[in-house]
Design a protein around this motif. Structure first.
Motif, PDB file in Angstrom:
ATOM      1  N   ARG A  59       0.831  -1.201   0.000  1.00 38.50           N
ATOM      2  CA  ARG A  59       0.000   0.000   0.000  1.00 38.50           C
ATOM      3  C   ARG A  59       0.866   1.251   0.000  1.00 38.50           C
ATOM      4  NH1 ARG A  59      -3.073   3.713   0.467  1.00 38.50           N
ATOM      5  NH2 ARG A  59      -5.189   3.788   1.262  1.00 38.50           N
ATOM      6  N   ALA A  62       2.593   2.222  -3.260  1.00 38.54           N
ATOM      7  CA  ALA A  62       1.759   3.006  -4.175  1.00 38.54           C
ATOM      8  C   ALA A  62       1.725   4.472  -3.752  1.00 38.54           C
ATOM      9  CB  ALA A  62       0.354   2.429  -4.212  1.00 38.54           C
ATOM     10  N   ASP A  86      11.194  18.335  -7.222  1.00 43.98           N
ATOM     11  CA  ASP A  86      10.068  17.774  -7.970  1.00 43.98           C
ATOM     12  C   ASP A  86       8.803  17.809  -7.136  1.00 43.98           C
ATOM     13  OD1 ASP A  86       8.366  16.241  -9.515  1.00 43.98           O
ATOM     14  OD2 ASP A  86       9.281  14.350  -8.905  1.00 43.98           O
ATOM     15  N   THR A  90       5.552  20.278  -7.794  1.00 41.15           N
ATOM     16  CA  THR A  90       4.266  19.642  -8.078  1.00 41.15           C
ATOM     17  C   THR A  90       3.240  20.048  -7.043  1.00 41.15           C
ATOM     18  OG1 THR A  90       5.397  17.745  -9.052  1.00 41.15           O
ATOM     19  CG2 THR A  90       3.111  17.435  -8.407  1.00 41.15           C
ATOM     20  N   ILE A  97      -4.412  24.827  -7.600  1.00 41.38           N
ATOM     21  CA  ILE A  97      -5.717  24.481  -8.176  1.00 41.38           C
ATOM     22  C   ILE A  97      -6.744  24.279  -7.077  1.00 41.38           C
ATOM     23  CG2 ILE A  97      -6.955  22.825  -9.598  1.00 41.38           C
ATOM     24  CD1 ILE A  97      -4.139  22.018 -10.672  1.00 41.38           C
ATOM     25  N   TRP A 101     -10.206  26.576  -6.483  1.00 39.68           N
ATOM     26  CA  TRP A 101     -11.559  26.017  -6.444  1.00 39.68           C
ATOM     27  C   TRP A 101     -12.202  26.207  -5.074  1.00 39.68           C
ATOM     28  CZ3 TRP A 101     -10.572  20.735  -9.366  1.00 39.68           C
ATOM     29  CH2 TRP A 101     -10.354  21.023 -10.722  1.00 39.68           C
ATOM     30  N   ALA A 156     -13.355  18.561  -5.210  1.00 37.14           N
ATOM     31  CA  ALA A 156     -12.790  17.501  -6.051  1.00 37.14           C
ATOM     32  C   ALA A 156     -12.015  16.509  -5.194  1.00 37.14           C
ATOM     33  CB  ALA A 156     -11.892  18.100  -7.123  1.00 37.14           C
ATOM     34  N   THR A 158     -10.744  13.682  -5.697  1.00 40.35           N
ATOM     35  CA  THR A 158      -9.535  13.127  -6.296  1.00 40.35           C
ATOM     36  C   THR A 158      -8.357  14.070  -6.089  1.00 40.35           C
ATOM     37  OG1 THR A 158     -10.822  11.968  -7.980  1.00 40.35           O
ATOM     38  CG2 THR A 158      -8.498  12.347  -8.454  1.00 40.35           C
ATOM     39  N   ARG A 165      -1.536  13.387  -0.183  1.00 43.27           N
ATOM     40  CA  ARG A 165      -0.412  12.476  -0.361  1.00 43.27           C
ATOM     41  C   ARG A 165       0.896  13.272  -0.509  1.00 43.27           C
ATOM     42  NH1 ARG A 165      -1.689   7.458  -4.185  1.00 43.27           N
ATOM     43  NH2 ARG A 165      -3.389   7.306  -2.679  1.00 43.27           N
TER      44      ARG A 165
ATOM     45  N   GLU B  61      -5.808  -0.572  -4.136  1.00 43.26           N
ATOM     46  CA  GLU B  61      -6.661   0.282  -3.327  1.00 43.26           C
ATOM     47  C   GLU B  61      -6.060   1.678  -3.254  1.00 43.26           C
ATOM     48  OE1 GLU B  61      -6.814   0.147   0.768  1.00 43.26           O
ATOM     49  OE2 GLU B  61      -8.662   1.294   0.775  1.00 43.26           O
ATOM     50  N   ALA B  62      -4.743   1.711  -3.079  1.00 44.25           N
ATOM     51  CA  ALA B  62      -4.077   3.006  -3.032  1.00 44.25           C
ATOM     52  C   ALA B  62      -4.196   3.732  -4.364  1.00 44.25           C
ATOM     53  CB  ALA B  62      -2.608   2.820  -2.662  1.00 44.25           C
ATOM     54  N   GLU B  63      -4.301   2.985  -5.431  1.00 46.13           N
ATOM     55  CA  GLU B  63      -4.416   3.595  -6.757  1.00 46.13           C
ATOM     56  C   GLU B  63      -5.846   4.026  -7.052  1.00 46.13           C
ATOM     57  OE1 GLU B  63      -2.709   1.363  -9.950  1.00 46.13           O
ATOM     58  OE2 GLU B  63      -0.943   0.839  -8.785  1.00 46.13           O
ATOM     59  N   ASP B  86     -15.441  14.630 -11.310  1.00 43.99           N
ATOM     60  CA  ASP B  86     -14.303  14.918 -10.445  1.00 43.99           C
ATOM     61  C   ASP B  86     -13.010  14.499 -11.118  1.00 43.99           C
ATOM     62  OD1 ASP B  86     -12.507  15.161  -8.357  1.00 43.99           O
ATOM     63  OD2 ASP B  86     -13.149  13.319  -7.372  1.00 43.99           O
ATOM     64  N   LEU B  87     -13.009  13.275 -11.586  1.00 43.62           N
ATOM     65  CA  LEU B  87     -11.820  12.702 -12.211  1.00 43.62           C
ATOM     66  C   LEU B  87     -11.377  13.518 -13.411  1.00 43.62           C
ATOM     67  CD1 LEU B  87      -9.837  10.343 -12.432  1.00 43.62           C
ATOM     68  CD2 LEU B  87     -11.576   9.131 -13.762  1.00 43.62           C
ATOM     69  N   ASN B  89     -12.195  16.620 -14.367  1.00 44.22           N
ATOM     70  CA  ASN B  89     -11.785  17.984 -14.052  1.00 44.22           C
ATOM     71  C   ASN B  89     -10.371  18.014 -13.476  1.00 44.22           C
ATOM     72  OD1 ASN B  89     -14.058  19.366 -14.907  1.00 44.22           O
ATOM     73  ND2 ASN B  89     -15.144  18.976 -12.981  1.00 44.22           N
ATOM     74  N   THR B  90     -10.136  17.106 -12.565  1.00 50.75           N
ATOM     75  CA  THR B  90      -8.797  17.031 -11.991  1.00 50.75           C
ATOM     76  C   THR B  90      -7.775  16.712 -13.068  1.00 50.75           C
ATOM     77  OG1 THR B  90      -9.730  16.243  -9.906  1.00 50.75           O
ATOM     78  CG2 THR B  90      -7.394  15.881 -10.262  1.00 50.75           C
ATOM     79  N   GLU B  93      -6.729  19.658 -15.241  1.00 48.05           N
ATOM     80  CA  GLU B  93      -5.795  20.575 -14.592  1.00 48.05           C
ATOM     81  C   GLU B  93      -4.388  19.997 -14.521  1.00 48.05           C
ATOM     82  OE1 GLU B  93      -6.514  23.637 -13.870  1.00 48.05           O
ATOM     83  OE2 GLU B  93      -8.572  23.345 -14.549  1.00 48.05           O
ATOM     84  N   ILE B  94      -4.324  18.738 -14.114  1.00 54.11           N
ATOM     85  CA  ILE B  94      -3.012  18.100 -13.976  1.00 54.11           C
ATOM     86  C   ILE B  94      -2.302  18.030 -15.323  1.00 54.11           C
ATOM     87  CG2 ILE B  94      -1.822  15.976 -13.333  1.00 54.11           C
ATOM     88  CD1 ILE B  94      -3.073  16.689 -10.893  1.00 54.11           C
ATOM     89  N   ILE B  97      -0.840  21.398 -16.449  1.00 57.41           N
ATOM     90  CA  ILE B  97       0.465  21.728 -15.871  1.00 57.41           C
ATOM     91  C   ILE B  97       1.570  20.934 -16.553  1.00 57.41           C
ATOM     92  CG2 ILE B  97       1.831  21.745 -13.766  1.00 57.41           C
ATOM     93  CD1 ILE B  97      -0.920  21.572 -12.284  1.00 57.41           C
ATOM     94  N   THR B 158       6.949  13.105 -10.228  1.00 57.25           N
ATOM     95  CA  THR B 158       5.787  12.999  -9.346  1.00 57.25           C
ATOM     96  C   THR B 158       4.517  13.358 -10.097  1.00 57.25           C
ATOM     97  OG1 THR B 158       7.120  13.572  -7.409  1.00 57.25           O
ATOM     98  CG2 THR B 158       4.738  13.865  -7.233  1.00 57.25           C
ATOM     99  N   LEU B 159       4.579  14.460 -10.813  1.00 57.09           N
ATOM    100  CA  LEU B 159       3.410  14.898 -11.557  1.00 57.09           C
ATOM    101  C   LEU B 159       3.044  13.884 -12.635  1.00 57.09           C
ATOM    102  CD1 LEU B 159       1.467  17.304 -11.757  1.00 57.09           C
ATOM    103  CD2 LEU B 159       2.888  18.183 -13.600  1.00 57.09           C
ATOM    104  N   ILE B 162       1.238  10.900 -11.190  1.00 60.86           N
ATOM    105  CA  ILE B 162      -0.144  11.256 -10.881  1.00 60.86           C
ATOM    106  C   ILE B 162      -0.969  11.255 -12.163  1.00 60.86           C
ATOM    107  CG2 ILE B 162      -1.651  13.139 -10.140  1.00 60.86           C
ATOM    108  CD1 ILE B 162       0.613  13.970  -8.205  1.00 60.86           C
ATOM    109  N   ARG B 165      -1.851   7.820 -13.407  1.00 62.09           N
ATOM    110  CA  ARG B 165      -2.865   7.175 -12.577  1.00 62.09           C
ATOM    111  C   ARG B 165      -4.262   7.665 -12.966  1.00 62.09           C
ATOM    112  NH1 ARG B 165      -1.172   6.539  -6.414  1.00 62.09           N
ATOM    113  NH2 ARG B 165       0.604   5.553  -7.442  1.00 62.09           N
ATOM    114  N   LEU B 166      -4.367   8.952 -13.185  1.00 61.42           N
ATOM    115  CA  LEU B 166      -5.663   9.510 -13.590  1.00 61.42           C
ATOM    116  C   LEU B 166      -6.050   9.022 -14.983  1.00 61.42           C
ATOM    117  CD1 LEU B 166      -5.341  13.163 -12.293  1.00 61.42           C
ATOM    118  CD2 LEU B 166      -6.421  11.200 -11.194  1.00 61.42           C
TER     119      LEU B 166
END
Lengths: 243, 243
Positions: A59, A62, A86, A90, A97, A101, A156, A158, A165, B61-63, B86-87, B89-90, B93-94, B97, B158-159, B162, B165-166
Motif C-alpha cells: 500500500r 503506491a 520535484d 508539483t 488548483i 476552487w 474535487a 480526487t 499524499r 486500493e491506493a491507486e 471529479d476525475l 476535471n482534476t 488541470e493536472i 500543468i 511525481t506529476l 499522478i 494514474r488519472l
DNA sequence: ATCAAATAAATTTTCGGCAATCGATTGACG
DNA sequence: CGTCAATCGATTGCCGAAAATTTATTTGAT
C-alpha cells in the motif's frame, strides 16, 4: 519498544494498524530514508505476522513512501534534492488548483471551519516538551488540519487525495530537516496571512502566499539536506581494494 | 480460462503478476465496477495463493481502482457521474500543468519521440478484429503512449505518475462506455492537431485542445453511463416484501 | 594470489490451514 | 405478528512453515 504513539485502537485489522504505524514511522523518519525494511524486523517491531506487514508495505509503495525491488524486499523511499524539488513544485501547482476552487466554492461552513482550525493551530505549541529534537505531534496534526481546511471546499475528492499524499511526503522532508538543524521558524503570522487572503477570496494573493510558504520550507529543508549529505553514504564498500 | 492477454512473463513475482493482471482486468472492465472481489475466486482465476492477491489488491486500493471495507473484503471501485466529473476535471488541470512544463522544456528528442508516437498511433486500427465490442488493446497502448509522449518532457516525475494514474482511471470509464454504445469517433485528427500545437510550442492552444479532447470523451462517457444506469442496480433486494 | 564455481546463510515470497468476523436464517418470546 | 437472540455457513484476515531467490562465504583450480 513499540515506536508510535498512535497505538492501534480496538477492533482494527492488524493490516490497518500496520499501515498506520508504518506510515507514521516513515513520515517522522523513525524509519530513515533508504533504510531496509526487513519483514522479520518489522514483524518483531509491530508484533504481528508477515502478511499484514507486507500488505501495508505494498500500500505504501503506491503512496511513494516505500520502494520495492523484485526479490530484494522493501526499503524506505530515498530522499534527494531532485525529488525534493520535484515534489515541492508539483505540490505548489496542485495546491494552487485546489485553493482556487476552494475559494470559489467555499461557503460559511468553510469559513467557520478555517477560522476554527487556525485558532487551534495558533494555540498549539510547536515544540514537543518530551522530545526537543522533534516537532510536537499535536502541532503537526493541527498544522495539517489547517492546510486541509484551506482547500476543503474545493469539491474535487480526487484532487484532495492527491494533495494530502504530497503533503505527507513533504512532511517527511521537514522531519528530516528538523533532526539536523532546528531554528524553528515562527509561522503563525504566515498562516494568519494565508487565512486572511483566503477569507477575502483574494485568489492571487492566497496562491502567492501559499507558494511562498512552501518555497520557504523547501529552502530550509534543502539546506539541511545538503548538510546531512556530508555523512557517509550508507552503501557498503566492502570490496577489497585492488592490488 | 485466464482472462488477460498479457500473460505473466517469466521470472516475475506472482505478486507483480497479480498486480498487472488485476489492474488490466479492472481497467478493461472484465471485472466490473462494484463487483465483489472474493479472494477464493481470484485465487482460482489467476492460479495462485491468497497472499500475492491480497497484496496486489492493497496496492490497487491506493491507486483508487479497488476499495476495501474492514472485514468485508475488496470490491472494484464504484463508478458514478460525480466521480467521473471529479476525475476529468482534476485530470484536465493536472495535464495542463504537465503539458505547459513539457512544452517549455521539450527538446529535439521529445519532438522526435512525439512524432514517432503519433505515427504509430495513426497506423493502428482502433477496432479489435477479435472482439468488436472492445477497443483494440494495441490501439489503447499506442494511445496511452502518445499522450505520455506529449507530457514526457515535463521534468516532474511525481506529476507524471499522478497523471498516468488519472489516465488509467479514465480508461476504465471509456471501456465502460464502449461496452454499451460504440460509435467510435475518429480522433486521428484531434491527435494530430494536438501534436501540431505542441510542436509549435503554442501553450494556450495545446491546453485548449487537450481540454476539449478530454471533455469530449467525458461527454460521451457520461451519456453512456447515464444510459446504463437504467439497468438494475446490482444491490440485492431479497428482503421479503412487507405485509 | 585471483578468479570462478560451489556451498551455506539470510531473506523474500508463497502456500495451506486456522481463528475471527459478518450476514443470513431460524427459532424463541413478548 | 414483529423483535430479538442464537446459530450456521461463507469469507476475511492472519499465522507459521515451506519454497524460491538473493547474498555471503568457502573451496578449488589456475
Amino acid at each position: 519498544m513499540p515506536s508510535s504513539l498512535a497505538e492501534s485502537d480496538a477492533s482494527q485489522t492488524l493490516n490497518a494498524s500496520a499501515l498506520t504505524q508504518l506510515r507514521s514511522d516513515i513520515i517522522a523518519c523513525r524509519l530513515m530514508p533508504n533504510e531496509r525494511l526487513r519483514v522479520e524486523a518489522l514483524r518483531e517491531r509491530y508484533g504481528m505476522g508477515a502478511s499484514p506487514i507486507r500488505e501495508a508495505l505494498m500500500r505504501l509503495e503506491a503512496e511513494g513512501l516505500v520502494e520495492l525491488e523484485q526479490n530484494k524486499g522493501f526499503r524506505v523511499s530515498e530522499v534527494s534534492r531532485e525529488n525534493l524539488l520535484d515534489l515541492m513544485n508539483t505540490r505548489i501547482e496542485i495546491e494552487s488548483i485546489a485553493l482556487r476552487w476552494s475559494l470559489e466554492k467555499g461557503g460559511v461552513e468553510w469559513e467557520a471551519n478555517l477560522l476554527s482550525a487556525f485558532h487551534r493551530l495558533s494555540r498549539q505549541s510547536k515544540i514537543d516538551p518530551a522530545n526537543t529534537a522533534a516537532i510536537s505531534e499535536a502541532w503537526s496534526k493541527e498544522h495539517a488540519d489547517f492546510h486541509t481546511a484551506l482547500v476543503s471546499a474545493c469539491g474535487a475528492p480526487t484532487l484532495l487525495s492527491i494533495r494530502s499524499r504530497l503533503f505527507e511526503q513533504a512532511e517527511r522532508y521537514v522531519a528530516l530537516s528538523i533532526m539536523s538543524s532546528s531554528p524553528l521558524r515562527d509561522d503563525v503570522t504566515e498562516h494568519k496571512q494565508l487565512m486572511r487572503a483566503a477569507l477575502n477570496r483574494d485568489v492571487d494573493k492566497t496562491l502567492d502566499l501559499n507558494r511562498m510558504h512552501i518555497t520557504r520550507t523547501l529552502d530550509k529543508v534543502a539546506v539541511a539536506l545538503e548538510a546531512s549529505k556530508a555523512h557517509v553514504d550508507p552503501r557498503m564498500m566492502n570490496r577489497k581494494t585492488l592490488k
